[in-house]
Design an enzyme around this catalytic site. Structure first.
Site, PDB file in Angstrom:
ATOM      1  CG  ASP A 133      -2.039   0.861   1.039  1.00  0.00           C
ATOM      2  OD1 ASP A 133      -2.244   1.695   0.007  1.00  0.00           O
ATOM      3  OD2 ASP A 133      -3.385   0.723   1.671  1.00  0.00           O
TER       4      ASP A 133
HETATM    5  C1  NOJ Z   1      -3.921   3.900   0.061  1.00  0.00           C
HETATM    6  C2  NOJ Z   1      -5.358   2.975   0.389  1.00  0.00           C
HETATM    7  O1  NOJ Z   1      -5.278   2.044   1.507  1.00  0.00           O
HETATM    8  C3  NOJ Z   1      -5.639   1.862  -0.791  1.00  0.00           C
HETATM    9  O2  NOJ Z   1      -6.637   1.460  -0.420  1.00  0.00           O
HETATM   10  C4  NOJ Z   1      -5.472   2.637  -2.117  1.00  0.00           C
HETATM   11  O3  NOJ Z   1      -5.332   1.550  -3.038  1.00  0.00           O
HETATM   12  C5  NOJ Z   1      -4.284   3.279  -2.297  1.00  0.00           C
HETATM   13  N1  NOJ Z   1      -3.964   4.321  -1.314  1.00  0.00           N
HETATM   14  C6  NOJ Z   1      -3.953   3.806  -3.599  1.00  0.00           C
HETATM   15  O4  NOJ Z   1      -4.804   5.005  -3.918  1.00  0.00           O
END
Ligand code: NOJ
Length: 765
Positions: free
Chosen positions: A284
């Protein structure tokens, strides 16, 4: 030259035209092709493949193009249109040394340009066919914008509605969420491998257990027994992967003392070895650096080392792989084979997306395609409207207040009645606020000149300026919670003036969309005070009061339940929301949604999920008494249980019939009921099958959903609904972590929600 090499060479030769302008010829052997390609890559190019960057303010465009052409970027996210992405792909597929295409990802969670209801709402439909259609359209629209991968479906089980990301998931139940995970993955990928121009790769997230963050506070730690993990939280991820998802996004939380991002047990033992996952893992956002904050890495070098060794292939918006891996390899702390494994998965994903066969598969080569998400997309609006109306849940309907007649005067009041942006809900991809139909617009269109529709805003979503500031700072470039500068008193006075002229009041209240989002955990689930004040004033008029709720999580609605004449939970309904809500309010569609998550009476009672473990001193409804497991100041249990939802008609269930009362291992029992529409309108309902293990070698849940069927019945019509129960439905992870069914009695419960059920018993011999 060995055979593999020869094969690789032959494949490469076959491949050559793929990057030229002639018709691309798909390479034939994935593994051989990748092995050959990797044999020609420098370490720098390999590490480049592991880098997933966000296109935004962080890096100027010329710099990005240079980095891509140098082979230092594997994929991007947040760049969306063909026009934006084409030059990036040209830099990779035409100008880089090895011409390895990059891929484009995005958070397409509940629609791309056409926005469907939020995931929690879609789960409320219990309608797999509707969910499938929404997912397929999301894939078609995002692929048409040049995207190759979505960071979805988000299948985290969430039992604590304080967690703002509850809106992104499909609720609290392992079985329901697993069914949806499977449908969503297939819909996005359009088949086993997403290598067609109208399909995108799914990446299941957030692996794992993100929904169980302590106290519902985002990014918090998770501590959980292996039995609960395997039984309740892991099945949806597994279902998504078994359906063929090519990607897995690694969660930001820790699990039993180790961050998911450095968790070798999670990413290798479980994901790769036990489950046999062959796709790509994606960290993430910034999660590798966060290993330092978790306190498991002293510095960036150690963080990169832990993540690559654990099995994180792609590093999202995190520069530590790029800066640290060369040194780590040189010193021998990281083996080149560990980097190679990650590179192989990234290249494999690109192969599976069809990008080696044609890097421009989704982007195309034309220079003149429409790119502006502001351009109206009308093609999929009817489906969006249909999915939205199937996703609403009727919570109350005293004296048949709903449906409303299309006559007289209706007062529409509330901060969400005419708010375009809030129709979209969290993670709205390329959905354009101005294209949404608000409730005011939808009701006006439905009424035409048959009735008078009056409108007043009545209140701001909240009067708390700190909250407004937080929400406006949170995610978006433009402040989206725009306060009405009038005093609360002036706004309520205007609302009352409007209400007094009307036969019925429709109040659109709830949360602004940012209140149910990433990083939007709440301590209270009440409607904000500004709106409660408005509702109290409206109630005092004595007019029938209909609440239309827009929110991304269960709210605590004790006052509302006691005082409203009708409550329609609409969640965030998407582009066609206003039309869809109007369809339901005026009875052009009979609501059929059921809650995919329990609504607590108060925050203090969380968690209230229905399938909790049995206990020695259970609370008994109506017989509270001392020394039972309860909160003594108020009735216990959910305000609205899992699986609950009303209709404009009535349904009756016959007692449960079982085909046998004893069954052998490997055999099956058929459970059936007759469901009858006893009212005067056509409608649909969801017949739900729960099982309870009467006595087992360890504590089992009170009940567990094992199957369901959505049934449409004409007024007066009845149908027999049948469910097969087999040994697999009786299995659970025992104390030795064996997945087994134990002999003994099982209660079969069938109902139209999780609490009101009919029961029969059979025995597994
Ligand atoms: C952080 C989030 O936790 C995740 O769900 C998301 O896909 C990413 N950012 C990218 O935007």
């Amino acid at each position: 030259m060995n055979r593999l090499h020869l094969l690789g060479l032959v494949t490469t030769l076959l491949m050559a035209p793929a990057f030229a302008d002639t018709q691309p010829k798909p390479p034939q052997d994935k593994q051989a092709f990748i092995a050959d390609l990797m044999s020609r890559m420098t370490l720098d190019e390999k590490i480049g493949q592991l880098r997933l960057i966000s296109i935004g303010k962080e890096m100027p465009k010329p710099q990005i193009l240079k980095e891509i052409a140098a082979g230092r970027i594997g994929g991007t996210f947040n760049s969306v249109t063909r026009q934006e992405n084409r030059p990036l792909q040209e830099a990779a597929a035409n100008n880089s040394r090895l011409k390895i295409p990059i891929f484009f990802a995005y958070d397409v969670v509940h629609g791309h340009r056409t926005i469907f209801p939020i995931s929690l709402a879609q789960a409320s439909s219990w309608d797999m066919e509707a969910i499938e259609r929404g997912g397929r359209i999301s894939a078609i629209e995002s692929a048409a914008d040049g995207l190759d991968m979505t960071f979805a479906p988000m299948v985290d089980i969430s039992r604590d509605p304080r967690w703002g990301r509850t809106s992104e998931g499909f609720g609290e139940d392992p079985y329901l969420v697993s069914r949806i995970a499977e449908v969503m993955v297939k819909a996005y990928q359009g088949g086993a491998t997403p290598n067609q121009a109208d399909s995108i790769m799914a990446s299941v997230k957030h692996f794992a257990l993100y929904g169980a963050v302590e106290g519902g506070r985002d990014y918090n730690a998770v501590d959980m027994s292996p039995m609960r993990m395997y039984q309740d939280y892991l099945p949806p991820y597994k279902a998504g992967l078994d359906a063929g998802a090519g990607g897995v996004m690694v969660a930001l939380n820790s699990i039993n003392g180790t961050p998911a991002t450095s968790n070798t047990w999670l990413l290798q033992d479980l994901l790769r070895k036990e489950w046999g996952f062959k796709g790509v893992t994606i960290s993430d956002h910034g999660a590798i650096s966060e290993l330092m904050r978790h306190g498991v890495a002293r510095d960036g070098r150690e963080a990169a080392k832990l993540a690559i060794k654990a099995g994180v292939d792609l590093s999202m918006h995190d520069e530590l792989y790029a800066s640290e891996l060369p040194g780590l390899i040189e010193s021998g702390e990281v083996d080149i084979r560990e980097v190679d494994n990650a590179v192989r998965e990234v290249l494999g994903a690109k192969w599976d997306m069809g990008l080696f066969a044609d890097p421009f598969l989704r982007i195309g080569k034309a220079q003149d395609d429409s790119a502006d998400p502001g351009v109206e997309n009308l093609q999929h609006r009817d489906v969006a409207r249909d999915v939205a109306r199937k996703s609403m849940v009727l919570l109350e309907n005293r004296r048949n207040t709903l449906p409303l007649e299309k006559q007289g005067t209706i007062a529409l009041i509330g901060p969400l009645a005419d708010s375009h942006i809030d129709m979209l809900g969290s993670w709205s991809a390329s959905g354009a606020a101005k294209q949404t139909v608000t409730l005011r617009q939808g009701m006006q269109a439905a009424l035409g000149d048959q009735a008078r529709l009056l409108y007043a805003r009545g209140a701001n979503v909240t009067n708390d300026s700190h909250i407004v500031e937080y929400l406006n700072f949170l995610n978006w470039d433009d402040p989206e919670v725009v306060q009405d500068p009038r005093t609360p008193e002036a706004m309520i006075a205007e609302a009352l003036k409007v209400a007094q002229q009307a036969d019925v009041i429709v109040a659109a209240v709830g949360e602004s969309r940012g209140m149910s989002h990433e990083s939007s955990s709440r301590t209270s689930l009440d409607l904000p005070e500004s709106q409660r004040e408005l509702l109290r004033a409206l109630k005092a008029t004595g007019k029938p009061l209909v609440l239309v709720l827009m929110n991304g999580r269960p709210l605590t609605l004790k006052w509302e339940q006691a005082n409203a004449d009708a409550i329609l939970e609409t969640w965030y309904t998407g582009t066609e929301g206003g039309n869809a809500i109007a369809d339901v309010l005026f009875g052009d569609y009979n609501p059929s949604g059921k809650l995919p998550i329990s609504f607590p009476r108060s925050v203090g009672q969380i968690p209230t999920y229905y399938n909790h473990p049995r206990i020695g001193r259970p609370y008994q409804v109506g017989k509270p008494g001392n020394y039972t497991s309860q909160y003594f100041e108020e009735p216990n249990g959910p305000l609205y249980p899992f699986g609950y939802g009303l209709s404009y008609t009535d349904f009756e269930l016959s007692p449960v019939r079982l085909s046998a009362t004893k069954v052998r291992r490997g055999g099956k029992v058929e459970a059936s009921v007759t469901v009858k529409n006893t009212g005067s309108r056509d409608g649909a309902t969801v017949v739900q099958l729960y099982l309870q293990d009467v006595a087992a070698s360890m504590i089992r849940p009170i009940k567990e959903l094992k199957n369901f069927q959505k049934v449409s019945l004409k007024a007066g019509e009845e149908k027999v609904v049948r469910f097969d129960i087999n040994e697999d439905d009786l299995k659970f992870y025992n104390l030795q972590m064996q997945y087994r069914a134990e002999p003994g009695e099982f209660n079969v419960q069938i109902g139209l929600d999780s609490q009101n059920v009919q029961q029969e018993t059979f025995e597994l011999e």
